[in-house]
Design an enzyme around this catalytic site. Structure first.
Site, PDB file in Angstrom:
ATOM      1  N   ARG A 100       1.584  18.253   1.387  1.00 33.67           N
ATOM      2  CA  ARG A 100       2.255  17.183   2.153  1.00 33.67           C
ATOM      3  C   ARG A 100       2.821  16.108   1.228  1.00 33.67           C
ATOM      4  O   ARG A 100       3.752  15.403   1.574  1.00 33.67           O
ATOM      5  CB  ARG A 100       1.265  16.517   3.120  1.00 33.67           C
ATOM      6  N   GLU A 153      10.057  13.252  14.838  1.00 33.90           N
ATOM      7  CA  GLU A 153       9.443  14.499  14.365  1.00 33.90           C
ATOM      8  C   GLU A 153       9.904  14.802  12.946  1.00 33.90           C
ATOM      9  O   GLU A 153      11.014  14.437  12.558  1.00 33.90           O
ATOM     10  CB  GLU A 153       9.866  15.671  15.270  1.00 33.90           C
ATOM     11  N   ASP A 154       9.070  15.495  12.219  1.00 28.64           N
ATOM     12  CA  ASP A 154       9.496  15.970  10.900  1.00 28.64           C
ATOM     13  C   ASP A 154      10.284  17.274  11.035  1.00 28.64           C
ATOM     14  O   ASP A 154      11.315  17.461  10.413  1.00 28.64           O
ATOM     15  CB  ASP A 154       8.294  16.145   9.957  1.00 28.64           C
ATOM     16  N   ASP A 156      10.505  23.600  15.367  1.00 30.30           N
ATOM     17  CA  ASP A 156      10.519  25.032  15.060  1.00 30.30           C
ATOM     18  C   ASP A 156      10.631  25.775  16.396  1.00 30.30           C
ATOM     19  O   ASP A 156      11.736  25.914  16.935  1.00 30.30           O
ATOM     20  CB  ASP A 156       9.206  25.311  14.308  1.00 30.30           C
ATOM     21  N   PHE A 195       9.423  29.245   5.396  1.00 36.13           N
ATOM     22  CA  PHE A 195       8.249  28.389   5.579  1.00 36.13           C
ATOM     23  C   PHE A 195       8.318  27.225   4.595  1.00 36.13           C
ATOM     24  O   PHE A 195       8.368  27.410   3.386  1.00 36.13           O
ATOM     25  CB  PHE A 195       6.939  29.160   5.387  1.00 36.13           C
TER      26      PHE A 195
HETATM   27  C1  PRP Z   1       4.221  20.970  12.789  1.00 35.14           C
HETATM   28  C2  PRP Z   1       5.326  19.936  12.745  1.00 35.14           C
HETATM   29  C3  PRP Z   1       5.740  19.790  14.185  1.00 35.14           C
HETATM   30  C4  PRP Z   1       5.447  21.163  14.767  1.00 35.14           C
HETATM   31  C5  PRP Z   1       6.730  21.923  14.953  1.00 35.14           C
HETATM   32  O1  PRP Z   1       3.036  20.337  13.118  1.00 35.14           O
HETATM   33  O2  PRP Z   1       4.880  18.736  12.186  1.00 35.14           O
HETATM   34  O3  PRP Z   1       4.992  18.808  14.856  1.00 35.14           O
HETATM   35  O4  PRP Z   1       4.618  21.855  13.832  1.00 35.14           O
HETATM   36  O5  PRP Z   1       6.479  23.219  15.423  1.00 35.14           O
HETATM   37  P1  PRP Z   1       6.923  23.755  16.843  1.00 35.14           P
HETATM   38  O6  PRP Z   1       8.318  23.289  17.111  1.00 35.14           O
HETATM   39  O7  PRP Z   1       6.842  25.258  16.672  1.00 35.14           O
HETATM   40  O8  PRP Z   1       5.943  23.273  17.860  1.00 35.14           O
HETATM   41  P2  PRP Z   1       1.613  21.078  13.010  1.00 35.14           P
HETATM   42  O9  PRP Z   1       1.236  21.624  14.343  1.00 35.14           O
HETATM   43  O10 PRP Z   1       1.626  22.033  11.861  1.00 35.14           O
HETATM   44  O11 PRP Z   1       0.639  19.859  12.720  1.00 35.14           O
HETATM   45  P3  PRP Z   1       0.760  18.792  11.509  1.00 35.14           P
HETATM   46  O12 PRP Z   1       1.969  17.924  11.811  1.00 35.14           O
HETATM   47  O13 PRP Z   1      -0.513  18.046  11.593  1.00 35.14           O
HETATM   48  O14 PRP Z   1       0.940  19.551  10.219  1.00 35.14           O
END
Ligand code: PRP
Length: 177
Positions: free
Chosen positions: A165, A99-100, A103, A152
């Site tokens: 990105r 994961e990146d 949250d 953010f």
């Molecule tokens: C972001 C991020 C994680 C997730 C974390 O993805 O890349 O996958 O949110 O948030 P959480 O712990 O509150 O679930 P996003 O849904 O924005 O999609 P993306 O990776 O395509 O930008």
């Protein structure tokens, strides 16, 4: 959110590289000779995955699932959408989820639960960034890059409304409104 001003660097590309070196050392120690499946969550993890696997000098497989929770805003909707599912066989594999950012934890908790049902030999989690102050469900992190404050963030794969990105650093997008 005003996106017209410049995002401010929070974690520089140099610091990111140092963190990934450490994570690669930890992962190499645990997975050498095991041919793991590294499973990235798109879109955010693409850059981290690319930089991480370049530092892993052993046999491994890479795949991605595409999940989305944020829609177009800055708050997690809490509802996880599977945009592109998994095609690789997971049963009896050593699976490491990449994961990146974690949250609320809802995205990765959803995926871990889904994968557990497929009975992998092992299932672990690596995240570059962790925002524990926002957690809504507990998530066991096996390989942790950096703990971050509740701001953010964009850059290094992370977006706001699909922008930013491509920034090489992890940046804060200030909200002036
Ligand atoms: C972001 C991020 C994680 C997730 C974390 O993805 O890349 O996958 O949110 O948030 P959480 O712990 O509150 O679930 P996003 O849904 O924005 O999609 P993306 O990776 O395509 O930008």
């Amino acid at each position: 959110m005003n996106t017209e001003h410049r995002p401010e660097v929070l974690i520089s590309s140099r610091e990111i590289a140092t963190t990934i070196d450490r994570l690669a050392t930890e992962i190499s120690r645990d997975y050498l000779g095991k041919e793991p499946l590294l499973l990235g969550i798109l879109k955010g993890s693409f850059m981290f995955m690319a930089d991480l696997i370049r530092r892993l000098d052993f046999q491994l497989e890479v795949d991605f699932v595409r999940l989305s929770s944020y829609g177009r805003g800055t708050e997690s909707s809490g509802k996880i959408q599977v945009v592109q599912g998994l095609r690789t066989i997971v049963r009896d594999r050593e699976v490491l989820v990449i994961e990146d950012i974690i949250d609320t934890g809802l995205t990765v908790a959803y995926l871990l639960e889904y994968l557990r049902k497929k009975r992998p030999a092992s299932l672990r989690l690596c995240t570059l960034l962790d925002k524990p102050s926002r957690r809504r469900v507990p998530v066991p992190i096996d390989y942790l890059g950096t703990t971050i404050p509740d701001r953010f963030l964009v850059g290094y794969g992370l977006d706001y409304d699909e922008r930013f990105r491509n920034l090489p650093d992890v940046c804060v997008l200030e909200d002036n409104e």
